[in-house]
Design a protein around this motif. Structure first.
Motif, short mmCIF file in Angstrom:
data_model
loop_
_atom_site.label_atom_id
_atom_site.label_comp_id
_atom_site.label_asym_id
_atom_site.label_seq_id
_atom_site.Cartn_x
_atom_site.Cartn_y
_atom_site.Cartn_z
N VAL A 96 -17.27 5.31 16.60
CA VAL A 96 -15.82 5.17 16.60
C VAL A 96 -15.29 5.33 15.18
O VAL A 96 -15.80 4.70 14.24
N ALA A 97 -14.26 6.18 15.03
CA ALA A 97 -13.58 6.30 13.75
C ALA A 97 -12.56 5.17 13.66
O ALA A 97 -11.47 5.25 14.20
N SER A 98 -12.95 4.10 13.00
CA SER A 98 -12.16 2.87 13.01
C SER A 98 -11.27 2.80 11.77
O SER A 98 -11.73 2.97 10.64
N HIS A 99 -9.96 2.55 11.99
CA HIS A 99 -9.05 2.34 10.88
C HIS A 99 -9.16 0.91 10.36
O HIS A 99 -9.22 -0.04 11.15
N ILE A 100 -9.20 0.76 9.05
CA ILE A 100 -9.22 -0.59 8.46
C ILE A 100 -7.85 -1.24 8.63
O ILE A 100 -7.75 -2.35 9.14
N ILE A 101 -6.81 -0.55 8.20
CA ILE A 101 -5.44 -0.94 8.58
C ILE A 101 -5.13 -0.22 9.88
O ILE A 101 -5.20 1.00 9.93
N PRO A 102 -4.82 -0.92 10.95
CA PRO A 102 -4.66 -0.28 12.26
C PRO A 102 -3.66 0.87 12.24
O PRO A 102 -2.66 0.82 11.53
N TRP A 103 -3.95 1.89 13.04
CA TRP A 103 -3.11 3.07 13.16
C TRP A 103 -1.67 2.69 13.48
O TRP A 103 -0.73 3.31 13.00
N SER A 104 -1.47 1.64 14.28
CA SER A 104 -0.13 1.30 14.77
C SER A 104 0.81 0.86 13.67
O SER A 104 2.03 0.92 13.85
N VAL A 105 0.29 0.40 12.53
CA VAL A 105 1.17 -0.07 11.46
C VAL A 105 0.96 0.70 10.16
O VAL A 105 1.68 0.45 9.18
N ALA A 106 0.00 1.62 10.14
CA ALA A 106 -0.24 2.40 8.92
C ALA A 106 0.82 3.48 8.75
O ALA A 106 1.41 3.95 9.73
N ASP A 107 1.06 3.89 7.50
CA ASP A 107 1.95 5.02 7.29
C ASP A 107 1.15 6.32 7.45
O ASP A 107 -0.05 6.30 7.71
N GLU A 108 1.83 7.48 7.31
CA GLU A 108 1.17 8.75 7.59
C GLU A 108 -0.02 9.00 6.67
O GLU A 108 -1.05 9.54 7.08
N LEU A 152 0.80 -1.21 0.00
CA LEU A 152 0.00 0.00 0.00
C LEU A 152 0.84 1.26 0.00
O LEU A 152 0.31 2.35 -0.16
N ASN A 153 2.14 1.17 0.19
CA ASN A 153 2.97 2.36 0.19
C ASN A 153 3.08 2.95 -1.21
O ASN A 153 3.38 2.24 -2.18
N ARG A 154 2.89 4.23 -1.30
CA ARG A 154 2.93 4.87 -2.63
C ARG A 154 4.29 4.77 -3.29
O ARG A 154 4.41 4.59 -4.49
N ASN A 155 5.35 4.90 -2.49
CA ASN A 155 6.69 4.85 -3.06
C ASN A 155 7.30 3.46 -3.00
O ASN A 155 8.47 3.28 -3.31
N LYS A 156 6.52 2.44 -2.53
CA LYS A 156 6.93 1.04 -2.49
C LYS A 156 8.09 0.79 -1.53
O LYS A 156 8.68 -0.28 -1.55
N LYS A 157 8.41 1.76 -0.68
CA LYS A 157 9.46 1.52 0.30
C LYS A 157 8.90 0.68 1.43
O LYS A 157 7.71 0.63 1.69
#
Length: 374
Positions: free
Chosen positions: A284-296, A235-240
């Protein structure tokens, strides 16, 4: 054995399994190590008696009612109602400070039971309130103490009524009954620096000196990430490579991004996107990919979010439900069917809003949704 001499206690960090030695003058008040560990020049100290020891915020913070932190000391003396730390589960069962028949359990001199009620309630009822760490020590036969870890008044998988219970006990000598609280804490075996202890005296529970796992608890009421880092690289835009924020994970970032994220979801909908419940404090504003591992980007992307009621957010967060690309619900075979009606879920439900970015939900289905093989 890793030990710290009595004279060095005021300069030492708290390190799990480290033993902090008592003094050798023969005077208990002078030799007791806990009061010396938590001694800071110019600050009020902590008591040298009892199993639940509270220390209050520095007066400059304008509150005489709030604790800075609390120390739990297990002497092992109460055989009929022992305090027990289970190393396998990481759960500490610790009793309150009432052992006197005929006395209300909230009328103790040290107000330990009142502190239990305050901080278990705050841990379970919502974000943003002042929650303090409990530091757990075990007393050794020679009067020294061993630091075990940072005890959090919260256990994943237990609701508030299970984590803190009022129970009846029997006093040995008189045979009379009395009531006392029993708390279940999650113990984080993490080092605590003196810099953070001083921050705590000023109410800075989420300062840059706070342990990472403590910050994760404040941010998400969780102690471990739900997704391994490599699983979200695509999911990273720059693939890093995605890097877990084991260093630099800070509450300031969480508050900033989460507040903006919630506002965006509320603009999109004013009710639970699964059941339609419209009481805003319970959404609750729930993240699909959890906040703890998502990028900015993912942390702030509304497409990585669902607005859910607290019940359906919990089911989604724990992987008991997920959704197809068209919004149809999937219910885990690991979740008992007899509980479906009680928690208002059925196989005909679907989301009222379908996120445009299908990759987020794909990763939720692949990595968080509970299946018999995972």
């Amino acid at each position: 054995m890793d030990t710290v001499s009595f004279k060095d206690l005021p300069m030492s960090n708290l390190v799990p399994e480290r033993v902090y030695l008592s003094g050798d003058t023969g005077n208990y008040t002078r030799d007791e190590p806990i009061q010396r560990i938590f001694k800071f020049d110019g600050y009020r100290g902590i008591g040298n008696m009892g199993g639940i020891r509270r220390t209050m915020l520095h007066p400059s913070n304008g509150s005489s009612e709030e604790e800075a932190f609390i120390v739990l000391v297990n002497s092992g003396a109460q055989l009929n109602w022992p305090n027990v730390y289970d190393t396998a589960s990481g759960i500490l069962t610790y009793h309150g400070d009432n052992q006197k028949p005929g006395r209300d359990h909230l009328s103790t001199k040290q107000a330990g039971n009142k502190a239990f009620i305050k901080y278990f309630r705050r841990s379970y009822e919502g974000f943003g309130e002042h929650i303090v760490p409990f530091f757990y020590f075990e007393k050794l036969p020679d009067g020294s103490v061993k630091y075990i870890g940072l005890a959090v008044p919260y256990v994943e998988g237990l609701d508030a009524s299970e984590a803190l219970t009022l129970e009846r006990f029997n006093e040995n000598q008189t045979g009379e009954d009395f009531e006392n609280l029993v708390g279940r804490f999650t113990v984080l075996r993490t080092t605590v620096t003196r810099e953070w202890l001083l921050d705590l005296k000023h109410g800075k529970i989420d300062s840059e000196n706070a342990p990472v796992e403590w910050l994760r608890f404040l941010a998400e009421r969780a102690f471990d990430p739900h997704v391994e880092p490599f699983q979200v690289q695509s999911l990273n835009r720059n693939k890093k490579k995605v890097k877990m924020e084991s260093i630099g994970y800070r509450m300031a970032s969480f508050r900033k991004t989460q507040g903006r994220f919630r506002r965006e979801l509320l603009k999109r909908n004013d009710c639970c996107e699964l059941c339609g419940m419209a009481v805003e404090p319970l959404l609750v504003a729930s993240h699909i990919i959890p906040w703890s591992v998502a990028d900015e980007h993912q942390r702030q992307d509304p497409d990585n979010g669902l607005l859910l009621c607290v019940t359906h957010d919990a089911l989604f967060d724990k992987g008991f439900i997920t959704f197809e690309d068209d919004g149809r619900i999937l219910i885990s075979e690991m979740f008992p069917r007899q509980e479906w009606q009680r928690l208002s879920i059925d196989e005909m439900m679907h989301l009222s809003h379908i996120p445009r970015n299908k990759a987020y939900m794909h990763l939720h289905r692949a990595n968080i949704f509970k299946t018999s093989s995972r």
